[in-house]
Design a protein around this motif. Structure first.
Motif, PDB file in Angstrom:
ATOM      1  N   ARG A  34       0.832  -1.216   0.000  1.00 40.24           N
ATOM      2  CA  ARG A  34       0.000   0.000   0.000  1.00 40.24           C
ATOM      3  C   ARG A  34       0.862   1.260   0.000  1.00 40.24           C
ATOM      4  O   ARG A  34       0.560   2.229  -0.692  1.00 40.24           O
ATOM      5  CB  ARG A  34      -0.958  -0.004   1.198  1.00 40.24           C
TER       6      ARG A  34
ATOM      7  N   LEU B 102       2.381   1.722  -3.464  1.00 33.58           N
ATOM      8  CA  LEU B 102       1.353   2.215  -4.380  1.00 33.58           C
ATOM      9  C   LEU B 102       1.044   3.685  -4.101  1.00 33.58           C
ATOM     10  O   LEU B 102       0.972   4.498  -5.030  1.00 33.58           O
ATOM     11  CB  LEU B 102       0.092   1.360  -4.237  1.00 33.58           C
ATOM     12  N   ALA B 103       0.890   4.029  -2.835  1.00 36.30           N
ATOM     13  CA  ALA B 103       0.576   5.417  -2.470  1.00 36.30           C
ATOM     14  C   ALA B 103       1.693   6.362  -2.891  1.00 36.30           C
ATOM     15  O   ALA B 103       1.439   7.450  -3.411  1.00 36.30           O
ATOM     16  CB  ALA B 103       0.333   5.527  -0.968  1.00 36.30           C
TER      17      ALA B 103
ATOM     18  N   SER C 299       3.904   5.906  -5.273  1.00 33.71           N
ATOM     19  CA  SER C 299       4.040   5.999  -6.726  1.00 33.71           C
ATOM     20  C   SER C 299       2.883   6.755  -7.360  1.00 33.71           C
ATOM     21  O   SER C 299       3.038   7.367  -8.414  1.00 33.71           O
ATOM     22  CB  SER C 299       4.166   4.605  -7.343  1.00 33.71           C
ATOM     23  N   ARG C 300       1.714   6.743  -6.736  1.00 37.63           N
ATOM     24  CA  ARG C 300       0.532   7.430  -7.297  1.00 37.63           C
ATOM     25  C   ARG C 300       0.560   8.933  -7.098  1.00 37.63           C
ATOM     26  O   ARG C 300       0.029   9.679  -7.902  1.00 37.63           O
ATOM     27  CB  ARG C 300      -0.744   6.886  -6.663  1.00 37.63           C
ATOM     28  N   HIS C 301       1.121   9.351  -5.983  1.00 34.45           N
ATOM     29  CA  HIS C 301       1.086  10.781  -5.662  1.00 34.45           C
ATOM     30  C   HIS C 301       2.426  11.409  -6.008  1.00 34.45           C
ATOM     31  O   HIS C 301       3.462  10.969  -5.542  1.00 34.45           O
ATOM     32  CB  HIS C 301       0.769  10.996  -4.177  1.00 34.45           C
ATOM     33  N   SER C 302       2.370  12.449  -6.813  1.00 30.35           N
ATOM     34  CA  SER C 302       3.628  13.094  -7.225  1.00 30.35           C
ATOM     35  C   SER C 302       4.398  13.611  -6.024  1.00 30.35           C
ATOM     36  O   SER C 302       5.618  13.647  -6.042  1.00 30.35           O
ATOM     37  CB  SER C 302       3.349  14.228  -8.206  1.00 30.35           C
TER      38      SER C 302
END
Length: 200
Positions: A159, A162-163, A165-168
């Protein structure tokens, strides 16, 4: 990054990864802010010990300061030699495997930073470790050693990955940790992380 690449393209990447933040012996508050936005290289010990306010906070003795400065100069010479060897093809032959190059960089950084730590006493080394974790911000949670210390589960690691990598803003390296990322930790893990990071 994986695969094989030409030496010239990898040398440019290597220069960015290994040498950012190493050009000044004394780092001003503006330079420190830039380093915090850009993030440290390696584990960050070299970057931190270049900052005059960090050296003052650690209470380095004149002998320690002299030794640290000597070691930083020696590291610059060794880094230049490493780059020259890479450029000449005497260290790695083309096509260069990116993972092999990363191994050379990591080994160089590890040896350099271990030598700097040897100059510090136990209290100073502990404080440098705390400052490193602060300087890395959210990205510190991708460090396997920190993940082990916090007893992160495999699900939490996924998690977090993923978090981030998703948020710049997730991969930025700044002293502040985002609430979203901290929300993925248990109260006990947040408390452990706070102790690891020490006082701001």
């Amino acid at each position: 990054m994986s695969g094989t690449y030409g030496v010239n393209s990898l040398l440019l990447l290597t220069a960015v990864l290994c040498t950012s933040g190493f050009s000044q012996q004394n780092t001003s508050s503006e330079q420190r802010e830039l380093l915090e936005r850009r993030g440290p290289t390696g584990r960050g010990i070299s970057v931190l010990l270049r900052m005059s306010d960090v050296r003052a906070e650690l209470g380095l003795t004149p002998a320690q300061m002299l030794r640290v400065k000597q070691m930083l100069v020696e590291q610059s010479v060794r880094r230049r030699s490493l780059f020259q060897g890479l450029a000449a093809g005497s260290i790695l032959k083309e096509p260069v495997d990116a993972n092999e190059l990363r191994s050379w960089i990591d080994l160089f950084n590890q040896q350099s930073e271990e030598s700097l730590l040897s100059v510090l006493d136990q209290t100073q080394a502990q404080r440098v470790s705390q400052l490193q974790l602060q300087l890395h911000g959210d990205a510190v949670l991708t460090d396997p050693a920190v993940q082990r210390q916090l007893d992160l589960t495999l699900a939490q690691r996924r998690r977090l990955s993923l978090a981030l990598s998703r948020h710049s803003h997730g991969l930025r390296r700044s002293p502040q940790m985002s609430e979203h990322v901290l929300g993925l930790l248990t109260a006990n893990q947040r408390s452990k992380l706070e102790r690891l990071r020490g006082q701001p």
